[in-house]
Write an enzyme that holds these catalytic residues in place. Structure first.
Site, PDB file in Angstrom:
ATOM      1  CE  LYS A  52      -3.481  -2.469   2.184  1.00  0.00           C
ATOM      2  NZ  LYS A  52      -4.580  -2.699   3.506  1.00  0.00           N
ATOM      3  CD  GLN A  96      -3.263  -4.166   6.874  1.00  0.00           C
ATOM      4  OE1 GLN A  96      -3.229  -3.372   6.088  1.00  0.00           O
ATOM      5  NE2 GLN A  96      -3.859  -5.327   6.147  1.00  0.00           N
ATOM      6  CG  ASP A 119      -9.843  -0.179   4.597  1.00  0.00           C
ATOM      7  OD1 ASP A 119      -9.810  -0.268   3.597  1.00  0.00           O
ATOM      8  OD2 ASP A 119      -9.079  -0.432   5.842  1.00  0.00           O
TER       9      ASP A 119
END
Ligand code: NAD
Length: 287
Positions: A52, A96, A119
């Site tokens: 990422k 994460q 997200d």
């Protein structure tokens, strides 16, 4: 023989478009910034986070990883999130997953500023899926849409069957397809006679995490099959769909690897740019 929907090629096209968009934003003085919070030293999570960070930089964005020890307290993690929420230079923030067991994941996800929730897992964003208009769709769901749209698959009026109802993939994907006027059936592990539903699908999205769950008899002739599953079988990565048999019957199919996977990280970048635009270039009316 099905058309193979090449996720790598589609992701490359998304990245090319994004690199141009980011260059234009930078000319207007906007440098999108993504921050990833990584707790612990799980090798798979560390490798996802590295990819990422690398891609964000490659595309001309700023990226920062905040690494916290596996035994970090929930209070300290929440404090770090608060700092990023308050930092005006940060457009997009993600934690994460999975988090260690001693941390309440829902509380952490709810602590992220909804306007930086790249997200799409904040309760406010989840509420917005129900209205069909979240600030961003979760990355895998957004990637599925990108594949369908860039492959000119019509959605309105089509029967879409989604296998899986997780908060990360299955549920938001069903909401997205509904928002695009498909007729949606959501199946899950308690569904009786899965085949009865999957055989009706014009568009079949499978996100169950069960290798070989969908075979040739589960698919309608000419269906568009999107295989989200990632399973390791005998050292090989396979999806949830038995590709070798289904490819002969479907109209189009995503391979594993090389289908949905490459889109997920590309869509994280696209979501970052969208949040940067919304926060910095609009007065909030779009929100
Ligand atoms: P999950 O375990 O949270 O959810 C699985 C869902 O599938 C559940 O809703 C469950 O009810 C359903 N299910 C399980 N077995 C079933 C069965 N036999 N019949 C019908 N439904 C069944 O998993 P997830 O996070 O949603 O991920 C699903 C799969 O997608 C996994 O293989 C994961 O690795 C993969 N994945 C891929 C990407 C990508 O970028 N390609 C991203 C996220 C997840």
């Amino acid at each position: 023989m099905a058309r193979i929907l090449d996720g790598k090629a589609i992701a490359a096209a998304v990245k090319q478009d994004l690199a141009m968009e980011i260059a234009q934003l930078r000319e207007c003085g906007v440098q999108p910034k993504l921050v990833v919070v990584l707790v612990g030293d799980d090798a798979a999570s560390a490798s996802y986070v590295r990819s990422k960070e690398r891609l964000a930089r490659e595309l001309g964005m700023e990226a920062e990883v905040i690494r916290l020890a596996a035994d970090v307290s929930e209070v300290e993690l929440l404090r770090q999130i608060e700092l990023q929420n308050a930092d005006d230079a940060v457009d997009a923030l993600l934690v994460q997953l999975p988090l260690p067991d001693h941390i309440d994941t829902d509380r952490v996800l709810a602590a992220v500023d909804p306007n930086k929730d790249v997200d799409g897992f904040h309760p406010q964003n989840i509420g917005r899926y129900a209205m069909g208009s979240p600030l961003v769709w979760p990355c895998t769901t957004a990637g599925i849409l990108e594949i369908l749209v860039r492959s000119s698959v019509p959605l309105a009026g089509q029967t879409a069957v989604v296998v899986g109802r997780s908060r990360i993939v299955g549920w938001p994907t069903a909401q997205l397809l509904l928002a695009h006027n498909a007729t949606v059936v959501q199946c899950h592990s308690r569904t009786k006679d899965l085949t009865e539903f999957t055989r009706q699908a014009d568009i079949l999205v499978v996100a169950a995490g069960q290798a070989g769950l969908i075979g040739v008899d589960d698919v309608r002739e000419g269906a568009v099959v999107i295989d989200v599953g990632i399973n390791r079988v005998d050292g090989r990565l396979v999806g949830d769909v038995d590709f070798d048999s289904v490819v002969a019957k479907a109209g189009a199919i995503t391979p594993v690897p090389g289908g949905v996977g490459p889109l997920t990280v590309a869509m994280l970048m696209k979501n970052t740019v969208r949040l940067a635009r919304l926060r910095r270039l609009t007065k909030g009316d779009e929100r």
